[in-house]
Design a protein around this motif. Structure first.
Motif, PDB file in Angstrom:
ATOM      1  N   TRP A 171     -10.558 -15.982   9.451  1.00 31.27           N
ATOM      2  CA  TRP A 171     -10.460 -16.761   9.157  1.00 31.27           C
ATOM      3  C   TRP A 171      -9.484 -17.711   8.153  1.00 31.27           C
ATOM      4  O   TRP A 171      -9.643 -16.364   7.277  1.00 31.27           O
ATOM      5  N   ARG A 214      -8.635 -21.162   5.399  1.00 30.12           N
ATOM      6  CA  ARG A 214      -8.883 -22.961   4.986  1.00 30.12           C
ATOM      7  C   ARG A 214      -8.113 -23.331   3.839  1.00 30.12           C
ATOM      8  O   ARG A 214      -7.415 -23.238   3.451  1.00 30.12           O
ATOM      9  N   ARG A 270      -3.004 -22.931   1.680  1.00 30.80           N
ATOM     10  CA  ARG A 270      -4.026 -22.199   2.656  1.00 30.80           C
ATOM     11  C   ARG A 270      -3.994 -20.848   2.301  1.00 30.80           C
ATOM     12  O   ARG A 270      -3.314 -19.475   1.161  1.00 30.80           O
ATOM     13  N   ASP A 298     -16.452 -25.198  -0.752  1.00 30.47           N
ATOM     14  CA  ASP A 298     -15.827 -24.775   0.384  1.00 30.47           C
ATOM     15  C   ASP A 298     -15.898 -26.224   1.471  1.00 30.47           C
ATOM     16  O   ASP A 298     -15.087 -24.901   2.090  1.00 30.47           O
ATOM     17  N   ALA A 356     -13.425 -27.971   3.565  1.00 28.67           N
ATOM     18  CA  ALA A 356     -11.812 -27.533   3.918  1.00 28.67           C
ATOM     19  C   ALA A 356     -11.304 -27.542   5.442  1.00 28.67           C
ATOM     20  O   ALA A 356     -12.763 -27.843   6.018  1.00 28.67           O
ATOM     21  N   TYR A 397     -10.698 -25.405   8.017  1.00 29.43           N
ATOM     22  CA  TYR A 397     -11.107 -24.299   8.426  1.00 29.43           C
ATOM     23  C   TYR A 397     -10.587 -23.485   9.691  1.00 29.43           C
ATOM     24  O   TYR A 397     -10.033 -24.458  11.044  1.00 29.43           O
ATOM     25  N   TYR A 398      -9.530 -22.623   9.249  1.00 28.66           N
ATOM     26  CA  TYR A 398      -8.492 -22.055  11.264  1.00 28.66           C
ATOM     27  C   TYR A 398      -8.308 -20.726  11.265  1.00 28.66           C
ATOM     28  O   TYR A 398      -8.910 -19.694  10.519  1.00 28.66           O
ATOM     29  N   GLY A 423      -7.624 -26.649  13.499  1.00 28.75           N
ATOM     30  CA  GLY A 423      -8.824 -26.396  12.332  1.00 28.75           C
ATOM     31  C   GLY A 423     -10.251 -27.307  13.309  1.00 28.75           C
ATOM     32  O   GLY A 423      -9.940 -27.833  13.599  1.00 28.75           O
TER      33      GLY A 423
END
Length: 122
Positions: free
Chosen positions: A34, A36, A43, A88, A90, A92-93, A115
């Motif tokens: 992961w 973000r 990133r 935190d 963001a 998330y990917y 994401g």
């Protein structure tokens, strides 16, 4: 090939669990992980897990609060996020590693899915 889900709005100190399902022919022998990204910023690596789940790596900013795991039978990787902070927040990917282990290096990933947005409110 990668479909992330589980994002949402949570209060500071709360928890969320992200999931990412890879297509059947994708990733069973590859590391996954992961990252973000906040709009306007680069990133950032968050966590990775080796092909068999035996090795995990975390960014210092999430160590002790986040936990990555995977279910190889389901070709799915998870990110359990606890004690969430405003920073935190963001998108998330979920990513697929080039090889079986990628460590903490974003360049070790060969592809990223769409994401899922995580918003932590104070």
């Amino acid at each position: 090939q990668l479909q992330a889900s589980g994002g949402g709005l949570v209060q500071t100190g709360g928890s969320l669990r992200l999931s990412c399902a890879a297509s059947r022919r994708t990733g069973s022998n590859n590391a996954m992980g992961w990252s973000r990204q906040v709009p306007g910023k680069e990133r950032e690596f968050v966590a990775s897990i080796s092909w068999n789940g035996g090795l995990t790596s975390y960014a210092d900013s999430v160590k002790g609060r986040f936990a990555i795991s995977r279910d190889r039978a389901k070709n799915t990787v998870y990110l359990q996020m606890n004690s969430l902070k405003a920073e935190d927040t963001a998108v998330y990917y979920c990513g697929l590693g080039i090889t079986s282990i990628v460590g903490r290096n974003l360049s070790g990933f060969r592809s990223w899915g769409q994401g899922t947005l995580v918003t932590v409110s104070s």
